[in-house]
Design an enzyme around this catalytic site. Structure first.
Site, PDB file in Angstrom:
ATOM      1  N   HIS A 150       2.632  -1.227  -1.001  1.00 47.80           N
ATOM      2  CA  HIS A 150       1.802  -2.068  -0.235  1.00 47.80           C
ATOM      3  C   HIS A 150       0.892  -2.909  -0.978  1.00 47.80           C
ATOM      4  CE1 HIS A 150       2.078  -0.033   3.938  1.00 47.80           C
ATOM      5  NE2 HIS A 150       3.210  -0.269   3.451  1.00 47.80           N
ATOM      6  N   GLU A 158      -2.404  -2.893  -1.347  1.00 46.06           N
ATOM      7  CA  GLU A 158      -3.340  -2.348  -1.578  1.00 46.06           C
ATOM      8  C   GLU A 158      -3.251  -1.150  -2.762  1.00 46.06           C
ATOM      9  OE1 GLU A 158      -2.394  -2.799   1.528  1.00 46.06           O
ATOM     10  OE2 GLU A 158      -3.775  -2.378   3.003  1.00 46.06           O
ATOM     11  N   CYS A 188      -3.637   0.282   6.159  1.00 51.05           N
ATOM     12  CA  CYS A 188      -2.855   1.214   7.230  1.00 51.05           C
ATOM     13  C   CYS A 188      -3.359   2.712   6.697  1.00 51.05           C
ATOM     14  CB  CYS A 188      -1.412   1.284   6.803  1.00 51.05           C
ATOM     15  SG  CYS A 188      -0.863   1.746   5.120  1.00 51.05           S
ATOM     16  N   CYS A 200      -2.830   3.515   2.939  1.00 49.05           N
ATOM     17  CA  CYS A 200      -3.719   2.637   2.008  1.00 49.05           C
ATOM     18  C   CYS A 200      -5.214   3.066   2.168  1.00 49.05           C
ATOM     19  CB  CYS A 200      -3.496   1.217   2.158  1.00 49.05           C
ATOM     20  SG  CYS A 200      -1.899   0.612   1.810  1.00 49.05           S
TER      21      CYS A 200
END
Length: 153
Positions: A52, A54, A82, A85
């Site tokens: 992701h 992040e 999410c 993260c």
């Protein structure tokens, strides 16, 4: 701190993700006005479920300062983080998270969970939500609309 300036940088990262057919999410990490990392989603390209925006940015920022402790850092991300993260944000000791669009299906900052403000955990992060939210959300809406149209053909 100019939140919109750094969110614009995150949006550029999200556009770069879209250009390679990744879900258009971008992230930037800043400390004391210095950009430590800029990244976008890379799950498809890297075949890595943890890639992701992040997560990639956190890894880059830690490498840039040679420490896993990202204290005094602000993470700018176009979509609400999410649970994975949010957990990494807490583990990295990031001080502040600024995000654009809410994620009602997987958001772990405000929407579904409030992990960054859970008093049971040993670290918390300040949160500012909704910075350039319309643009951040529209980028995602357009991406998924296009995906659905291509699937119908």
């Amino acid at each position: 701190m100019d939140h919109e300036l750094y969110m614009e940088m995150a949006l550029l990262q999200a556009e770069a993700a879209r250009a390679i057919d990744e879900v258009p999410v971008g992230a930037v990490i800043v400390r004391d006005g210095v950009v430590l990392a800029a990244a976008h989603n890379g799950r498809e390209q890297l075949r890595d479920p943890t890639a992701h925006a992040e997560m990639v940015a956190i890894t880059q920022a830690a490498a840039s300062i040679d420490s896993w402790r990202l204290e005094r850092c602000t993470l700018y991300v176009t979509l609400e983080p999410c649970p994975m993260c949010a957990g990494a944000i807490l583990q990295a000791r990031i001080s502040q998270v600024v995000y654009g669009a809410d994620d009602p299906k997987a958001g772990a900052v405000c929407s579904l969970y409030q992990l960054l403000d859970d008093s049971r955990l040993n670290h918390r992060a300040e949160v500012e939500r909704g910075v350039l939210a319309d643009r951040c959300g529209q980028l995602l809406t357009d991406f998924f609309r296009q995906k659905r149209l291509l699937k119908k053909k």
